[in-house]
Design an enzyme around this catalytic site. Structure first.
Site, short mmCIF file in Angstrom:
data_model
loop_
_atom_site.label_atom_id
_atom_site.label_comp_id
_atom_site.label_asym_id
_atom_site.label_seq_id
_atom_site.Cartn_x
_atom_site.Cartn_y
_atom_site.Cartn_z
N GLU A 189 37.59 23.28 48.43
CA GLU A 189 38.17 21.88 48.50
C GLU A 189 39.26 21.93 49.54
OE1 GLU A 189 36.95 19.45 47.29
OE2 GLU A 189 35.51 19.89 45.69
N ARG A 193 38.98 19.32 52.88
CA ARG A 193 39.98 18.26 52.78
C ARG A 193 41.09 18.54 53.69
NH1 ARG A 193 39.10 15.32 47.18
NH2 ARG A 193 37.21 16.30 46.29
N ASP A 321 24.63 22.05 48.28
CA ASP A 321 24.32 21.16 49.27
C ASP A 321 24.90 21.50 50.49
OD1 ASP A 321 26.85 21.03 48.19
OD2 ASP A 321 26.94 18.83 47.57
N GLU A 454 27.85 9.93 49.52
CA GLU A 454 26.75 10.48 50.27
C GLU A 454 25.66 9.79 50.55
OE1 GLU A 454 29.05 13.60 48.32
OE2 GLU A 454 28.19 11.53 47.39
N THR A 538 31.78 18.15 55.88
CA THR A 538 31.43 17.60 54.84
C THR A 538 32.40 16.80 54.08
OG1 THR A 538 29.86 18.18 52.63
CG2 THR A 538 32.20 19.50 53.10
#
Length: 577
Positions: A189, A193, A321, A454, A538
């Site tokens: 994360e 981010r 994913d 998504e 992502t």
């Protein structure tokens, strides 16, 4: 005869004598009417001439604009090729470069307004905190107090031209952002981010403060890769550098958490010239490739000591994913050269495996990606897996013509399914996951919605790559559902239940970083963050594509490289009004 000529001359001159007309009112009236008509005729002609001159000037201006647009279109066509990526005619998206649909302009402004509402609420109630709780009007530190929403929003603010908001955020980053925290952070994360958000903003703005901060946090994350195999631990203390895995994984590392740092750390090595970041993350792929299965499908748990998979679920949803996403995107980030060919090869192997997971419902034949445990399939698909249609469409161009069309068609089928995740609920917002049963098509499982991006991400890619405006319409419908169900006076909230519409109390940072950014780009010209110059991480943070030759690190950290390509103030940052 002479007298006669003199009288004739006198008679002619009398018509210019006013006294002649004063004695003859009818003739005076006729003369007045003739004068008015003549004056009106002359005035009308002069007006028409002036209008004609204005029209000519406008036409000349329009011709000049069209010439400029034609030149721009030719340049884009040269970059993309005369034919589309799939061998057909030019896509509508490429034909319409610079010629904007008024509806798209209007919708883009609506999305920008939504971003401004979300950001203003964050500024007012949660400034510097990780995330806003809109209903209670306070901020919470979900990620250790790193200003997650602020950093996640930087490039969105920049792309949308929200300059005042961006400058205030920039000042906070420069003066208040501190990573020296005794906090056990998620490596995944924090990378996608914070590292991704800072690097993206550096690439866009050229402001070195963002690169400096990205380097600082990346250095604090690096000890996570100090394992026997090089597969990283997924949790690390930012102040002390102690790394470990969460207890609920049984000591294993998570596939997505370990294989979704490559874009950011490769970019950081390129920007700084320091190879250590790239070496750490590329070693992960080399280790996984040693035992890569023939179908390219890895379980979600990896032993960090041995570097081998553990028996667990195979999924394109949660915890699996973005590993597959980054195999493709590192290949794109390196500009598809032989130096990154092994990423593409691994990705194509995984796509063969994905095909084995595709099933279709009855009676409506919705395509979905099942999950797998051992040899058993589970008819379940996460909304998180709705990134896959966009990924597949983005990677289709690397295949031969027949396979490209096959995978593009699959991407379109899966996007239709994901759109129906939204359309099948009373609120028109998707649940967290769906189950598929014979004769019943789909039913929502976990029924919350937390503003995930998504599906709109995939709609963005499909619109960019096909020019089909249907994907814009679907995206607009999803945006309107968010506006109807999730917008409140103090920001945006998720739903506890998409069936009842009961609201939660969290504005996720990715709503500003991803959902609103992809919606904005869905209605923007293709010249805004063009896909041949940028690759999205992502978390929807765009990073510049840098051609890689050989296995070394390219030091492209020159001032010239990072000067932002800005247009005039009137045009906005990327040339659209």
């Amino acid at each position: 005869m002479a007298r006669s000529r003199s009288l004739s001359t006198t008679n002619r001159w009398r018509y210019i004598n006013p006294a002649y007309y004063l004695k003859r009112p009818k003739r005076l009236a006729f003369l007045f009417i003739a004068f008015v008509c003549l004056s009106f005729f002359v005035w009308d002609r002069q007006t028409l001439v002036r209008e004609h001159e204005v029209e000519v000037a406008q036409l000349n201006e329009a011709v000049l604009k069209l010439q400029n647009l034609l030149e721009e279109s030719k340049n884009v066509k040269d970059a993309l090729g005369e034919k589309s990526k799939f061998g057909g005619e030019d896509t509508d998206a490429s034909k319409m470069v610079g010629i904007e649909d008024p509806i798209s302009v209007q919708r883009r402004e609506k999305v920008k307004g939504a971003m401004l509402h979300a950001w203003t609420s964050y500024e007012k109630y949660a400034w510097g905190k990780d995330e806003l709780q809109p209903q209670s009007k306070n901020g919470v530190d979900s990620f250790g107090g790193l200003g997650a929403t602020l950093i996640d929003s930087l490039d969105t603010l920049y792309i949308m031209g929200l300059d005042e908001q961006f400058q205030r955020a920039r000042e906070w980053v420069a003066n208040s952002l501190d990573f020296n925290k005794n906090y056990d952070a998620s490596v995944f994360e924090t990378t996608i981010r914070v590292v991704g958000g800072l690097l993206s903003t550096f690439d866009l703005s050229g402001d070195k403060i963002f690169l400096e901060k990205a380097t600082d946090i990346a250095n604090r994350l690096l000890p996570a890769w100090d394992t026997t195999s090089g597969i990283p631990f997924n949790i690390i203390n930012l102040a002390h550098g102690n790394a470990h895995n969460p207890g609920w994984t049984g000591g294993d590392s998570i596939l997505a958490d370990s294989g979704t740092e490559q874009l950011e750390f490769i970019a950081l090595s390129q920007r700084t010239g320091d190879p250590k970041y790239q070496q750490k993350v590329e070693n992960v792929i080399l280790q996984l490739n040693k035992t890569f299965p023939s179908d390219g499908l890895l379980p979600i748990y990896i032993n960090p000591h041995k570097g081998t998979p553990s028996y667990s679920t195979i999924t394109f949803g949660a915890m699996g994913d973005s590993f597959y996403e980054y195999l493709l995107k590192v290949w794109i980030q390196g500009n598809r050269t032989t130096a990154v060919k092994h990423y593409r090869e691994m990705w194509e192997t995984s796509m063969t495996g994905l095909l084995s997971l595709v099933r279709r419902t009855t009676p409506s034949s919705f395509a979905y990606i099942a999950e797998k445990m051992g040899s058993s399939l589970s008819d379940k698909m996460d909304e998180l897996a709705c990134f896959a249609p966009g990924m597949i469409a983005l990677g289709a161009s690397g295949y031969d013509r027949d396979n490209a069309q096959k995978f593009l068609s699959l991407a379109e089928e899966l996007a239709w399914t994901c759109y129906n995740f939204y359309q099948s609920t009373p609120t028109k917002l998707a649940g967290e996951n769906y189950f598929f049963r014979a004769g019943q098509d789909m039913s929502v499982g976990t029924s919350w919605n937390i503003l995930r991006p998504e599906t709109v991400e995939s709609l963005f890619y499909l619109w960019r790559l096909t020019g089909n405006k249907t994907y814009q319409e679907w995206g607009w419908n999803i945006f309107e559902a968010f506006e109807k169900n999730s917008r409140i006076e103090s920001g945006y909230v998720g739903l506890k239940d998409v069936n009842t519409g009961v609201k939660d109390n969290m504005m996720q940072s990715f709503f500003l970083a991803e959902t609103l950014k992809y919606l904005y780009l869905l209605f923007s010209p293709t010249t805004v963050i063009p896909l041949d110059e940028w690759v999205f991480n992502t978390e929807a943070h765009p990073l510049r594509i840098v051609t890689r030759q050989g296995q070394g690190v390219i030091n492209e950290a020159s001032d010239e490289q990072h000067k932002p390509k800005l247009h005039s103030r009137k045009q906005g940052r990327f040339g659209h009004l």
